[in-house]
Design an enzyme around this catalytic site. Structure first.
Site, PDB file in Angstrom:
ATOM      1  N   TYR A   3      -2.729  -1.312   7.386  1.00 41.70           N
ATOM      2  CA  TYR A   3      -3.982  -2.074   7.991  1.00 41.70           C
ATOM      3  C   TYR A   3      -4.049  -1.920   9.425  1.00 41.70           C
ATOM      4  O   TYR A   3      -3.234  -1.412   9.781  1.00 41.70           O
ATOM      5  CB  TYR A   3      -3.719  -3.533   7.739  1.00 41.70           C
ATOM      6  CG  TYR A   3      -3.739  -3.910   6.182  1.00 41.70           C
ATOM      7  CD1 TYR A   3      -4.705  -4.377   5.632  1.00 41.70           C
ATOM      8  CD2 TYR A   3      -2.368  -4.078   5.354  1.00 41.70           C
ATOM      9  CE1 TYR A   3      -4.759  -4.708   4.245  1.00 41.70           C
ATOM     10  CE2 TYR A   3      -2.487  -4.271   4.014  1.00 41.70           C
ATOM     11  CZ  TYR A   3      -3.635  -4.581   3.437  1.00 41.70           C
ATOM     12  OH  TYR A   3      -3.798  -4.965   2.156  1.00 41.70           O
ATOM     13  N   SER A  10      -8.444  -2.945  -2.544  1.00 39.76           N
ATOM     14  CA  SER A  10      -8.848  -1.729  -2.239  1.00 39.76           C
ATOM     15  C   SER A  10     -10.290  -1.835  -3.335  1.00 39.76           C
ATOM     16  O   SER A  10     -11.357  -1.286  -2.731  1.00 39.76           O
ATOM     17  CB  SER A  10      -8.063  -0.462  -2.558  1.00 39.76           C
ATOM     18  OG  SER A  10      -7.139  -0.441  -1.143  1.00 39.76           O
ATOM     19  N   ARG A  15       0.930  -1.100  -0.020  1.00 40.05           N
ATOM     20  CA  ARG A  15       0.018   0.057   0.097  1.00 40.05           C
ATOM     21  C   ARG A  15       0.954   1.271   0.201  1.00 40.05           C
ATOM     22  O   ARG A  15       1.075   1.887   1.018  1.00 40.05           O
ATOM     23  CB  ARG A  15      -0.870   0.089   1.175  1.00 40.05           C
ATOM     24  CG  ARG A  15      -2.113  -0.885   0.945  1.00 40.05           C
ATOM     25  CD  ARG A  15      -3.039  -1.034   1.809  1.00 40.05           C
ATOM     26  NE  ARG A  15      -4.275  -1.702   1.111  1.00 40.05           N
ATOM     27  CZ  ARG A  15      -5.573  -1.836   1.761  1.00 40.05           C
ATOM     28  NH1 ARG A  15      -5.840  -1.223   3.060  1.00 40.05           N
ATOM     29  NH2 ARG A  15      -6.674  -2.365   1.234  1.00 40.05           N
ATOM     30  N   ASP A  49      -3.984  -2.124  -6.791  1.00 35.83           N
ATOM     31  CA  ASP A  49      -4.383  -2.515  -5.616  1.00 35.83           C
ATOM     32  C   ASP A  49      -5.856  -3.152  -5.696  1.00 35.83           C
ATOM     33  O   ASP A  49      -6.973  -2.599  -5.692  1.00 35.83           O
ATOM     34  CB  ASP A  49      -4.422  -1.427  -4.435  1.00 35.83           C
ATOM     35  CG  ASP A  49      -4.908  -2.072  -3.056  1.00 35.83           C
ATOM     36  OD1 ASP A  49      -5.082  -3.318  -2.883  1.00 35.83           O
ATOM     37  OD2 ASP A  49      -4.666  -1.124  -2.025  1.00 35.83           O
ATOM     38  N   GLN A  63      -1.354   2.286  -5.799  1.00 36.37           N
ATOM     39  CA  GLN A  63      -2.774   2.501  -5.454  1.00 36.37           C
ATOM     40  C   GLN A  63      -3.600   1.834  -6.717  1.00 36.37           C
ATOM     41  O   GLN A  63      -4.627   1.181  -6.529  1.00 36.37           O
ATOM     42  CB  GLN A  63      -3.100   3.878  -5.140  1.00 36.37           C
ATOM     43  CG  GLN A  63      -2.655   4.376  -3.837  1.00 36.37           C
ATOM     44  CD  GLN A  63      -2.818   5.810  -3.502  1.00 36.37           C
ATOM     45  OE1 GLN A  63      -3.233   6.440  -4.323  1.00 36.37           O
ATOM     46  NE2 GLN A  63      -3.057   6.372  -2.290  1.00 36.37           N
TER      47      GLN A  63
END
Length: 375
Positions: free
Chosen positions: A229, A132, A121, A129, A126
């Site tokens: 996280y 997500s 992350r 990912d 991004q």
């Protein structure tokens, strides 16, 4: 450079790892694309759509035969990959901790297995990912599932026959899924509150118009683990949180839990006693049910009732929005390949010292090489 899109074989998996949109983009990079017959059916994409985008349609053996990169969503069985070239990349969500024998099987086939859910992350990753992108849809769908099971309306309604109170929704775990659940429940007119072990999420909750429910004056409760996280909490914090949450849950109509800790069972957030404190007809949606569950009594793949409360434990929630989930997943994979595409080599190249490479590469040259699996 040949890219193969594999049809999913896991039960209930309707998503697909490439769409006609990303097939066109891969071809523009210089790749040729072969699509296994029927790969997109579950996501409402027919073979003709892929063919129109420039792909070749083949059976599984034909798709595997000359492929340099294999694209998938769920981890395929090594037995289903016979005939794949040694050195080919397998790019998918591979759930490395769930079945070590399967990862060893990829190594035995000579595949370079790349676990996309282990994407770090960091800012530049991004757009790659998958966790997500899929969690965002899961959070949205969780609210719709709750509304489907809840025998009342979400918004406050003022009518000539009287007023209907707004549903009270409590979201536990304010990551990507939790934030989307808050936003969706608010759009439906619910009165929303939320909690998380990471104190930094308080402002995010407030920015969406929800009420933050947080333990105060307990030291060391930041709860920020690696990669953004949530981490594990101290016994002192857990006791304080349990007391606060118990009082709050008893007043809620709907509770949505989203908490996960990478590589470990999902934390237990709601006990059977807390379920029993909710009024009959209330709803709990456990988005972590496949990792052991946040809610005591939740059952993977089922909607069960305990103490008059409906506990929703659907598996693979993003797959229940297969078309949109596939579009996002496919873009994640394309963005990854495009970011590492070497024009001179005519293929993507992963530098060995790169942070992304080190995070996602599981196997190479017949060996399991990821430190998280070899430690």
């Amino acid at each position: 450079m040949q890219v193969a899109l594999l049809a999913e074989q896991a039960a209930g998996e309707r998503r697909v790892a490439a769409t006609p949109e990303t097939v066109k983009k891969l071809i523009a990079l210089g790749a040729t694309v072969v699509v296994e017959q029927g790969a997109g059916t579950g996501a409402s994409i027919d073979d003709a759509g892929y063919a129109a985008a420039g792909a070749t349609i083949a059976d599984r053996a034909g798709a595997l035969a000359d492929a340099d990169i294999l694209l998938g969503v769920a981890p395929p069985s090594p037995d289903s990959l016979g005939g794949a070239k040694r050195g080919a990349w397998l790019v998918a969500a591979l759930h490395p901790f769930a079945d070590r024998a399967r990862i060893d099987g990829y190594a035995a086939l000579g595949l370079e297995a790349l676990a996309m859910e282990w994407m770090p992350r960091i800012t530049r990753a991004q757009s790659m990912d998958i966790l997500s992108s899929q969690a965002n849809l899961a959070g949205y769908k969780a609210v719709l599932d709750a509304a489907s099971e809840y025998g009342r309306a979400f918004p406050m309604m003022m009518t000539a026959a009287g007023t209907i109170s707004a549903a009270r929704v409590f979201v536990m775990g304010v990551g990507v899924a939790g934030l989307q659940a808050i936003a969706t429940a608010r759009r439906l007119g619910a009165q929303v509150s939320a909690t998380d072990v990471r104190s930094a999420t308080k402002e995010q909750i407030q920015s969406l118009g929800a009420k933050p429910i947080f333990v105060e004056k307990v030291a060391g409760i930041e709860g920020e683990g690696a990669g953004g996280y949530a981490g594990e909490m101290s016994a002192e914090y857990q006791a304080a949180q349990a007391e606060l949450v118990s009082a709050h849950i008893a007043k809620q109509d709907i509770v949505i839990t989203t908490a996960l800790i990478p590589g470990k069972p999902a934390p237990r957030l709601v006990s059977d006693a807390q379920v029993a404190s909710m009024r009959p007809g209330s709803v709990l949606v456990d988005l972590a049910v496949e990792q052991g569950g946040n809610v005591e009594g939740s059952v993977a793949g089922e909607v069960v009732q305990r103490h008059g409360v409906n506990i929703v434990g659907h598996r693979n929630v993003p797959s229940r929005l297969a078309a949109d989930a596939s579009a996002l997943f496919a873009r994640n994979l394309y963005n990854f390949l495009a970011a590492y595409w070497d024009k001179d080599a005519g293929r993507p190249v992963l530098p060995p010292d790169d942070e992304v490479t080190q995070a996602i590469r599981l196997t190479q040259s017949g060996q399991v090489v990821n430190p998280r699996l070899t430690a």
